[in-house]
Design a protein around this motif. Structure first.
Motif, mmCIF file in Angstrom:
data_model
loop_
_atom_site.group_PDB
_atom_site.id
_atom_site.type_symbol
_atom_site.label_atom_id
_atom_site.label_comp_id
_atom_site.label_asym_id
_atom_site.label_seq_id
_atom_site.Cartn_x
_atom_site.Cartn_y
_atom_site.Cartn_z
ATOM 1 N N VAL A 1 33.096 41.663 50.422
ATOM 2 C CA VAL A 1 32.870 43.104 50.359
ATOM 3 C C VAL A 1 31.368 43.346 50.244
ATOM 4 O O VAL A 1 30.710 42.724 49.402
ATOM 5 C CB VAL A 1 33.592 43.720 49.142
ATOM 6 C CG1 VAL A 1 33.337 45.219 49.068
ATOM 7 C CG2 VAL A 1 35.090 43.421 49.196
ATOM 8 N N VAL B 1 28.080 45.022 48.924
ATOM 9 C CA VAL B 1 27.743 45.734 47.687
ATOM 10 C C VAL B 1 26.231 45.836 47.560
ATOM 11 O O VAL B 1 25.478 45.116 48.229
ATOM 12 C CB VAL B 1 28.307 45.005 46.439
ATOM 13 C CG1 VAL B 1 29.823 44.967 46.454
ATOM 14 C CG2 VAL B 1 27.742 43.598 46.335
ATOM 15 N N VAL C 1 27.627 48.475 43.018
ATOM 16 C CA VAL C 1 28.389 49.525 43.683
ATOM 17 C C VAL C 1 28.774 49.031 45.074
ATOM 18 O O VAL C 1 28.055 48.257 45.705
ATOM 19 C CB VAL C 1 27.592 50.845 43.792
ATOM 20 C CG1 VAL C 1 27.309 51.409 42.420
ATOM 21 C CG2 VAL C 1 26.291 50.641 44.555
ATOM 22 N N GLU C 2 29.920 49.489 45.544
ATOM 23 C CA GLU C 2 30.400 49.065 46.849
ATOM 24 C C GLU C 2 29.627 49.791 47.939
ATOM 25 O O GLU C 2 29.356 50.992 47.850
ATOM 26 C CB GLU C 2 31.895 49.341 46.979
ATOM 27 C CG GLU C 2 32.518 48.678 48.184
ATOM 28 C CD GLU C 2 34.027 48.621 48.086
ATOM 29 O OE1 GLU C 2 34.661 48.069 48.999
ATOM 30 O OE2 GLU C 2 34.579 49.118 47.079
ATOM 31 N N PRO D 1 35.731 38.428 46.314
ATOM 32 C CA PRO D 1 36.786 38.519 45.286
ATOM 33 C C PRO D 1 37.552 37.222 45.085
ATOM 34 O O PRO D 1 37.916 36.873 43.963
ATOM 35 C CB PRO D 1 37.702 39.623 45.830
ATOM 36 C CG PRO D 1 36.847 40.432 46.744
ATOM 37 C CD PRO D 1 35.886 39.457 47.352
ATOM 38 N N LYS E 1 44.301 47.970 38.186
ATOM 39 C CA LYS E 1 43.323 48.414 39.182
ATOM 40 C C LYS E 1 43.052 49.902 39.025
ATOM 41 O O LYS E 1 41.910 50.349 39.037
ATOM 42 C CB LYS E 1 43.836 48.111 40.587
ATOM 43 C CG LYS E 1 42.907 48.570 41.698
ATOM 44 C CD LYS E 1 43.445 48.175 43.057
ATOM 45 C CE LYS E 1 42.520 48.680 44.174
ATOM 46 N NZ LYS E 1 43.027 48.292 45.507
ATOM 47 N N GLN F 1 39.422 52.237 37.068
ATOM 48 C CA GLN F 1 38.563 53.267 37.640
ATOM 49 C C GLN F 1 37.900 54.114 36.547
ATOM 50 O O GLN F 1 36.878 54.740 36.776
ATOM 51 C CB GLN F 1 39.374 54.176 38.577
ATOM 52 C CG GLN F 1 40.101 53.433 39.694
ATOM 53 C CD GLN F 1 39.156 52.625 40.558
ATOM 54 O OE1 GLN F 1 38.121 53.108 40.981
ATOM 55 N NE2 GLN F 1 39.520 51.383 40.826
ATOM 56 N N ALA G 1 30.389 50.580 37.359
ATOM 57 C CA ALA G 1 30.747 50.217 38.729
ATOM 58 C C ALA G 1 31.172 48.763 38.833
ATOM 59 O O ALA G 1 32.084 48.425 39.574
ATOM 60 C CB ALA G 1 29.562 50.481 39.654
ATOM 61 N N ARG H 1 34.822 48.504 37.744
ATOM 62 C CA ARG H 1 35.708 49.106 38.735
ATOM 63 C C ARG H 1 35.857 48.205 39.952
ATOM 64 O O ARG H 1 36.938 48.008 40.474
ATOM 65 C CB ARG H 1 35.159 50.476 39.163
ATOM 66 C CG ARG H 1 35.178 51.518 38.055
ATOM 67 C CD ARG H 1 34.978 52.899 38.626
ATOM 68 N NE ARG H 1 33.719 53.030 39.351
ATOM 69 C CZ ARG H 1 32.573 53.402 38.785
ATOM 70 N NH1 ARG H 1 32.541 53.630 37.481
ATOM 71 N NH2 ARG H 1 31.470 53.512 39.492
ATOM 72 N N LEU H 2 34.741 47.664 40.418
ATOM 73 C CA LEU H 2 34.759 46.874 41.639
ATOM 74 C C LEU H 2 35.396 45.509 41.415
ATOM 75 O O LEU H 2 36.307 45.102 42.133
ATOM 76 C CB LEU H 2 33.345 46.717 42.184
ATOM 77 C CG LEU H 2 33.219 46.022 43.545
ATOM 78 C CD1 LEU H 2 34.028 46.759 44.591
ATOM 79 C CD2 LEU H 2 31.759 45.965 43.965
ATOM 80 N N LYS I 1 39.131 44.654 42.836
ATOM 81 C CA LYS I 1 39.267 43.720 43.950
ATOM 82 C C LYS I 1 40.001 42.441 43.579
ATOM 83 O O LYS I 1 40.467 41.723 44.439
ATOM 84 C CB LYS I 1 37.875 43.364 44.495
ATOM 85 C CG LYS I 1 37.135 44.543 45.112
ATOM 86 C CD LYS I 1 37.833 45.028 46.377
ATOM 87 C CE LYS I 1 37.048 46.191 47.002
ATOM 88 N NZ LYS I 1 37.741 46.691 48.217
#
Length: 471
Positions: free
Chosen positions: A82, A84, A97-98, A123, A315, A319, A324, A327-328, A332
């Protein structure tokens, strides 16, 4: 407003700096590296830039950071990765952050200014590290205490505690001071031989339960278990428990250990995330968040759902944790790691029971094993496994049950093998009656068959009436 440096473009509304100058620099001291080189699940692929406002001010509105990939570079990254942006602030805290892929450009929105670098977040690599952290604790237990398999012995009674299924705990039986001097109160010792948390119960209910934490390495995991269970009557990894039954002198005693695999999954996950992430580039963030208790607070009340639903809940819950990186990373990897734990936890039973059995010495004698006589003359036969010397040839010590009153040591036999045997030994002197001990003469008589062996079937001690040492 727009600034560009080394394929980076920083965009933002005119109100970002509120009159200050926005500066972009790529002169990064080595000590300011955003991503350490030993982090396997983050792979930087852009230069690192520093974005600042005059006076170390932070923007009043989000900035958009764009990075144009070099010609021929892949916009997809490693399998499952992913994109980031990893940011390191002046105070050393790190956030993530994504990012988004738009053609040959990576884009991310930043809420504050710091050192920034685009990277691939993997991940599967986090799941692998989480698994490596959890594997050892899933596969280890507590050392077997010396007291295991040792019964309680009284003049006319023997008590034993049966092992629990799967050896998830080591069981010991003790005696403690009670009202009945012939049979003191019984206590059960439990040492958890499992990485999981077990609720304790007994029938009849124990008068007193004493828990002792013995493994400091599992302190945080133990705390998570007890917080979720909302009770101290939970024994976790490395714990020992003593259950005292003072008011139940004669009744049978049973107990149960039960565990909730959902609770295990949440505790092990929170603990594993802490272990993996607290020493990585996000140490500051996780230290501030205290992520373990946050995960427990988030998911600990949902112990009635399956692991698949738990992963989705985790998951979604992540949030709202406020960082961040949480959350990420949780978003993931939570479901994938939950699937791994689901399989691992299913291999351990969720309940185990223990029981105490009581047996008189008469019953024990009737169940004595047959003799393994080798042709020599022996002295009677053993009453049970606590007898000493009986059933052997020319014993140096004899005792029926290790009590002082019937223990004779240092025996020297002057004759053996004829119609009778004579010897001399030392009778144990009880503390309350020292005059009853001392040198004593032994005479073994009535030579004949005893349970298939040629044995002396009677024993006279000090010339007194002979004991029947065969039947």
């Amino acid at each position: 407003m727009e600034l560009t440096l080394n394929d980076f473009t920083i965009k933002g509304p005119s109100t970002v700096g509120q009159g200050s100058n926005l500066v972009v620099s790529d002169e990064i001291p080595a000590a300011q590296a955003v991503v350490p080189g030993d982090v396997s699940w983050l792979d930087p692929f852009s230069p690192t830039v520093q974005i600042t406002l005059d006076g170390d001010r932070q923007p009043g509105a989000p900035l958009r950071l764009e990075y144009r990939l070099p010609q021929g570079a892949s916009a997809s990254g490693p399998d499952g990765a992913v994109p980031v942006v990893v940011s390191r602030s002046a105070d050393g805290s790190v956030d993530m952050v994504e990012a988004r892929v738009e053609g040959d450009t990576m884009t991310a929105d930043l809420g504050h200014l710091s050192w920034d670098v685009f990277a691939w977040f993997k991940p599967e690599e986090v799941v692998r590290e989480l698994t490596e952290v959890v594997k050892p604790i899933l596969g280890t237990g507590s050392p077997k205490p010396d007291c295991v398999d040792k019964p309680l012995t009284y003049p006319n009674l023997i008590k034993t505690v049966a092992p629990v299924e799967g050896n998830v705990a080591w069981m010991c039986i003790y005696d403690t001071p009670g009202l009945n001097t012939t049979e003191p109160s019984t206590s059960i010792g439990i040492t958890i031989n499992s990485p999981f948390a077990w609720r304790l119960s007994a029938n009849p209910r124990a008068l007193k339960v004493v828990l002792t934490d013995t493994d400091s390495g599992n302190q945080s995991l133990r705390a998570l278990y007890r917080k979720m269970a909302d009770t101290d009557q939970v024994a976790g990894p490395g714990d020992t428990v003593q259950m005292n039954f003072g008011q139940y002198e004669q009744g049978p005693r049973t107990g149960t250990l039960t565990r909730n695999s959902k609770m295990d999954a949440i505790a092990l996950t929170a603990w594993a995330y802490e272990e993996v992430l607290q020493n990585g580039p996000f140490k500051g963030v996780f230290a501030a968040l205290d992520v373990g208790p946050e995960l427990v607070k988030c998911s600990g009340t949902r112990t009635d759902v399956g692991l698949g639903q738990w992963g989705a809940d985790l998951k979604s819950c992540a949030q709202g944790l406020g960082a961040a990186v949480v959350r990420l990373v949780i978003g993931k990897t939570g479901v994938a790691f939950g699937a791994y734990l689901s399989e691992a936890l299913s291999k351990t039973p969720t309940s185990a029971t223990w029981t105490i059995t009581s047996q008189t010495r008469t019953e024990q004698a009737n169940q004595a094993p047959t003799s393994t006589w080798d042709g020599t003359v022996v002295l009677g036969r053993a009453d049970d496994q606590y007898s000493v010397g009986y059933g052997t040839s020319k014993p140096e010590t004899v005792s029926l049950n290790s009590l002082c009153a019937n223990t004779i040591s240092n025996i020297d036999w002057s004759t053996w093998g004829g119609s009778e045997a004579k010897g001399r030994g030392q009778l144990c002197a009880p503390a309350g009656s020292p005059e009853s001990g001392g040198p004593v003469e032994l005479t073994a008589t009535d030579l004949g068959d005893c349970n298939g062996a040629s044995a002396y079937r009677k024993l006279l001690i000090g010339g007194k009436q002979g004991w029947d040492i065969c039947n």
